[in-house]
Design a protein around this motif. Structure first.
Motif, PDB file in Angstrom:
ATOM      1  N   ASN A  29       0.832  -1.209   0.000  1.00  0.00           N
ATOM      2  CA  ASN A  29       0.000   0.000   0.000  1.00  0.00           C
ATOM      3  C   ASN A  29       0.861   1.251   0.000  1.00  0.00           C
ATOM      4  OD1 ASN A  29      -2.456  -1.345  -0.028  1.00  0.00           O
ATOM      5  ND2 ASN A  29      -2.542  -1.462   2.197  1.00  0.00           N
ATOM      6  N   LYS A  30       1.945   1.228   0.750  1.00  0.00           N
ATOM      7  CA  LYS A  30       2.823   2.391   0.869  1.00  0.00           C
ATOM      8  C   LYS A  30       3.470   2.745  -0.462  1.00  0.00           C
ATOM      9  CE  LYS A  30       7.004   3.966   3.160  1.00  0.00           C
ATOM     10  NZ  LYS A  30       8.135   3.585   3.978  1.00  0.00           N
ATOM     11  N   VAL A  31       3.916   1.723  -1.203  1.00  0.00           N
ATOM     12  CA  VAL A  31       4.657   1.994  -2.438  1.00  0.00           C
ATOM     13  C   VAL A  31       3.785   1.895  -3.685  1.00  0.00           C
ATOM     14  CG1 VAL A  31       6.872   1.327  -1.448  1.00  0.00           C
ATOM     15  CG2 VAL A  31       5.503  -0.378  -2.658  1.00  0.00           C
ATOM     16  N   GLY A  32       2.513   1.538  -3.531  1.00  0.00           N
ATOM     17  CA  GLY A  32       1.602   1.511  -4.668  1.00  0.00           C
ATOM     18  C   GLY A  32       1.743   0.300  -5.563  1.00  0.00           C
ATOM     19  N   LEU A  33       2.070  -0.849  -4.980  1.00  0.00           N
ATOM     20  CA  LEU A  33       2.186  -2.090  -5.735  1.00  0.00           C
ATOM     21  C   LEU A  33       1.200  -3.111  -5.184  1.00  0.00           C
ATOM     22  CD1 LEU A  33       6.075  -2.512  -5.923  1.00  0.00           C
ATOM     23  CD2 LEU A  33       4.556  -1.571  -7.668  1.00  0.00           C
ATOM     24  N   THR A  34       1.068  -4.229  -5.905  1.00  0.00           N
ATOM     25  CA  THR A  34       0.240  -5.318  -5.399  1.00  0.00           C
ATOM     26  C   THR A  34       1.075  -6.173  -4.450  1.00  0.00           C
ATOM     27  OG1 THR A  34       0.847  -6.880  -7.144  1.00  0.00           O
ATOM     28  CG2 THR A  34      -1.020  -5.401  -7.586  1.00  0.00           C
ATOM     29  N   VAL A  35       0.386  -6.974  -3.675  1.00  0.00           N
ATOM     30  CA  VAL A  35       1.065  -7.882  -2.748  1.00  0.00           C
ATOM     31  C   VAL A  35       1.962  -8.838  -3.534  1.00  0.00           C
ATOM     32  CG1 VAL A  35       0.687  -9.761  -1.093  1.00  0.00           C
ATOM     33  CG2 VAL A  35      -0.680  -7.668  -0.949  1.00  0.00           C
ATOM     34  N   GLN A  36       1.471  -9.336  -4.656  1.00  0.00           N
ATOM     35  CA  GLN A  36       2.264 -10.257  -5.469  1.00  0.00           C
ATOM     36  C   GLN A  36       3.527  -9.584  -5.995  1.00  0.00           C
ATOM     37  OE1 GLN A  36       1.805 -13.612  -5.861  1.00  0.00           O
ATOM     38  NE2 GLN A  36       3.863 -13.439  -6.687  1.00  0.00           N
ATOM     39  N   GLN A  37       3.415  -8.337  -6.419  1.00  0.00           N
ATOM     40  CA  GLN A  37       4.595  -7.610  -6.896  1.00  0.00           C
ATOM     41  C   GLN A  37       5.625  -7.465  -5.782  1.00  0.00           C
ATOM     42  OE1 GLN A  37       2.343  -4.219  -8.405  1.00  0.00           O
ATOM     43  NE2 GLN A  37       3.294  -4.546 -10.417  1.00  0.00           N
ATOM     44  N   VAL A  38       5.175  -7.205  -4.564  1.00  0.00           N
ATOM     45  CA  VAL A  38       6.097  -7.080  -3.431  1.00  0.00           C
ATOM     46  C   VAL A  38       6.772  -8.416  -3.152  1.00  0.00           C
ATOM     47  CG1 VAL A  38       6.286  -6.582  -0.961  1.00  0.00           C
ATOM     48  CG2 VAL A  38       4.878  -5.118  -2.419  1.00  0.00           C
ATOM     49  N   HIS A  39       6.001  -9.508  -3.178  1.00  0.00           N
ATOM     50  CA  HIS A  39       6.605 -10.824  -2.986  1.00  0.00           C
ATOM     51  C   HIS A  39       7.663 -11.091  -4.053  1.00  0.00           C
ATOM     52  CE1 HIS A  39       4.566 -12.655   0.402  1.00  0.00           C
ATOM     53  NE2 HIS A  39       3.411 -12.178  -0.039  1.00  0.00           N
ATOM     54  N   ASP A  48      15.548  -6.051   2.230  1.00  0.00           N
ATOM     55  CA  ASP A  48      15.993  -4.740   2.696  1.00  0.00           C
ATOM     56  C   ASP A  48      15.007  -3.672   2.228  1.00  0.00           C
ATOM     57  OD1 ASP A  48      18.123  -2.918   3.825  1.00  0.00           O
ATOM     58  OD2 ASP A  48      17.987  -2.173   1.754  1.00  0.00           O
ATOM     59  N   ARG A  49      14.457  -2.914   3.167  1.00  0.00           N
ATOM     60  CA  ARG A  49      13.387  -1.954   2.861  1.00  0.00           C
ATOM     61  C   ARG A  49      13.825  -0.889   1.858  1.00  0.00           C
ATOM     62  NH1 ARG A  49       8.643  -1.236   5.375  1.00  0.00           N
ATOM     63  NH2 ARG A  49       9.284  -2.593   7.056  1.00  0.00           N
ATOM     64  N   LYS A  50      15.018  -0.340   2.016  1.00  0.00           N
ATOM     65  CA  LYS A  50      15.478   0.711   1.102  1.00  0.00           C
ATOM     66  C   LYS A  50      15.634   0.180  -0.318  1.00  0.00           C
ATOM     67  CE  LYS A  50      17.657   3.729   4.422  1.00  0.00           C
ATOM     68  NZ  LYS A  50      18.852   4.452   4.809  1.00  0.00           N
ATOM     69  N   THR A  51      16.179  -1.017  -0.441  1.00  0.00           N
ATOM     70  CA  THR A  51      16.322  -1.629  -1.760  1.00  0.00           C
ATOM     71  C   THR A  51      14.955  -1.873  -2.380  1.00  0.00           C
ATOM     72  OG1 THR A  51      18.372  -2.705  -1.095  1.00  0.00           O
ATOM     73  CG2 THR A  51      17.242  -3.618  -3.012  1.00  0.00           C
ATOM     74  N   LEU A  52      14.024  -2.374  -1.589  1.00  0.00           N
ATOM     75  CA  LEU A  52      12.682  -2.635  -2.098  1.00  0.00           C
ATOM     76  C   LEU A  52      11.986  -1.347  -2.521  1.00  0.00           C
ATOM     77  CD1 LEU A  52      11.506  -5.368   0.420  1.00  0.00           C
ATOM     78  CD2 LEU A  52      12.158  -5.686  -1.978  1.00  0.00           C
ATOM     79  N   GLU A  53      12.164  -0.281  -1.752  1.00  0.00           N
ATOM     80  CA  GLU A  53      11.560   1.001  -2.130  1.00  0.00           C
ATOM     81  C   GLU A  53      12.138   1.507  -3.444  1.00  0.00           C
ATOM     82  OE1 GLU A  53      12.225   3.419   1.321  1.00  0.00           O
ATOM     83  OE2 GLU A  53      10.462   2.621   2.363  1.00  0.00           O
ATOM     84  N   ARG A  54      13.446   1.370  -3.615  1.00  0.00           N
ATOM     85  CA  ARG A  54      14.098   1.798  -4.861  1.00  0.00           C
ATOM     86  C   ARG A  54      13.582   0.986  -6.047  1.00  0.00           C
ATOM     87  NH1 ARG A  54      19.245   0.612  -3.721  1.00  0.00           N
ATOM     88  NH2 ARG A  54      19.069  -1.371  -4.800  1.00  0.00           N
ATOM     89  N   GLU A  55      13.484  -0.311  -5.885  1.00  0.00           N
ATOM     90  CA  GLU A  55      13.015  -1.172  -6.969  1.00  0.00           C
ATOM     91  C   GLU A  55      11.530  -0.965  -7.255  1.00  0.00           C
ATOM     92  OE1 GLU A  55      15.016  -2.885  -8.949  1.00  0.00           O
ATOM     93  OE2 GLU A  55      16.694  -2.157  -7.733  1.00  0.00           O
ATOM     94  N   ALA A  56      10.747  -0.679  -6.227  1.00  0.00           N
ATOM     95  CA  ALA A  56       9.332  -0.391  -6.421  1.00  0.00           C
ATOM     96  C   ALA A  56       9.156   0.887  -7.244  1.00  0.00           C
ATOM     97  CB  ALA A  56       8.619  -0.265  -5.067  1.00  0.00           C
ATOM     98  N   GLU A  57       9.990   1.862  -6.974  1.00  0.00           N
ATOM     99  CA  GLU A  57       9.949   3.116  -7.739  1.00  0.00           C
ATOM    100  C   GLU A  57      10.228   2.851  -9.220  1.00  0.00           C
ATOM    101  OE1 GLU A  57       9.250   6.993  -8.511  1.00  0.00           O
ATOM    102  OE2 GLU A  57       9.027   6.038  -6.543  1.00  0.00           O
ATOM    103  N   LYS A  58      11.168   1.969  -9.489  1.00  0.00           N
ATOM    104  CA  LYS A  58      11.494   1.614 -10.888  1.00  0.00           C
ATOM    105  C   LYS A  58      10.290   0.939 -11.548  1.00  0.00           C
ATOM    106  CE  LYS A  58      16.417   0.842 -10.139  1.00  0.00           C
ATOM    107  NZ  LYS A  58      17.492  -0.202 -10.134  1.00  0.00           N
ATOM    108  N   LEU A  59       9.600   0.075 -10.818  1.00  0.00           N
ATOM    109  CA  LEU A  59       8.423  -0.605 -11.378  1.00  0.00           C
ATOM    110  C   LEU A  59       7.298   0.375 -11.695  1.00  0.00           C
ATOM    111  CD1 LEU A  59       7.875  -3.918  -9.386  1.00  0.00           C
ATOM    112  CD2 LEU A  59       8.423  -3.660 -11.785  1.00  0.00           C
ATOM    113  N   ARG A  60       7.096   1.327 -10.811  1.00  0.00           N
ATOM    114  CA  ARG A  60       6.024   2.306 -11.011  1.00  0.00           C
ATOM    115  C   ARG A  60       6.358   3.276 -12.120  1.00  0.00           C
ATOM    116  NH1 ARG A  60       5.901   3.598  -5.191  1.00  0.00           N
ATOM    117  NH2 ARG A  60       6.704   5.522  -5.991  1.00  0.00           N
TER     118      ARG A  60
END
Length: 61
Positions: A29-39, A48-60
C-alpha cells in the motif's frame, strides 16, 4: 516483543518480512504495488526496505 528480555534493541524495521502478511500488505500500500509484486521483489532483491523502495519506484516508473 523479544523472548529474551535482554535483547530488546535492534529491531528489524529496515526489513520487510515476506512471512508476515500484514507487513507485505502495508509495504504494498505504501509503495503503490500489489502484494504479489512485493513478494516478487523480495524474491529478486531480498528484504531490505530501502532496496525494495528503490526497486518499487522503478516498477512504477
Amino acid at each position: 516483543m523479544a523472548d529474551d528480555k535482554s535483547k530488546r534493541a535492534g529491531r528489524d524495521r529496515d526489513r520487510v518480512s515476506a512471512d508476515e502478511d500484514y507487513e507485505v500488505r502495508h509495504f504494498a500500500n505504501k509503495v503503490g504495488l500489489t502484494v504479489q509484486q512485493v513478494h516478487d521483489l523480495i524474491k529478486q532483491h531480498g528484504n531490505d526496505r530501502k532496496t525494495l523502495e528503490r526497486e518499487a519506484e522503478k516498477l512504477r516508473g
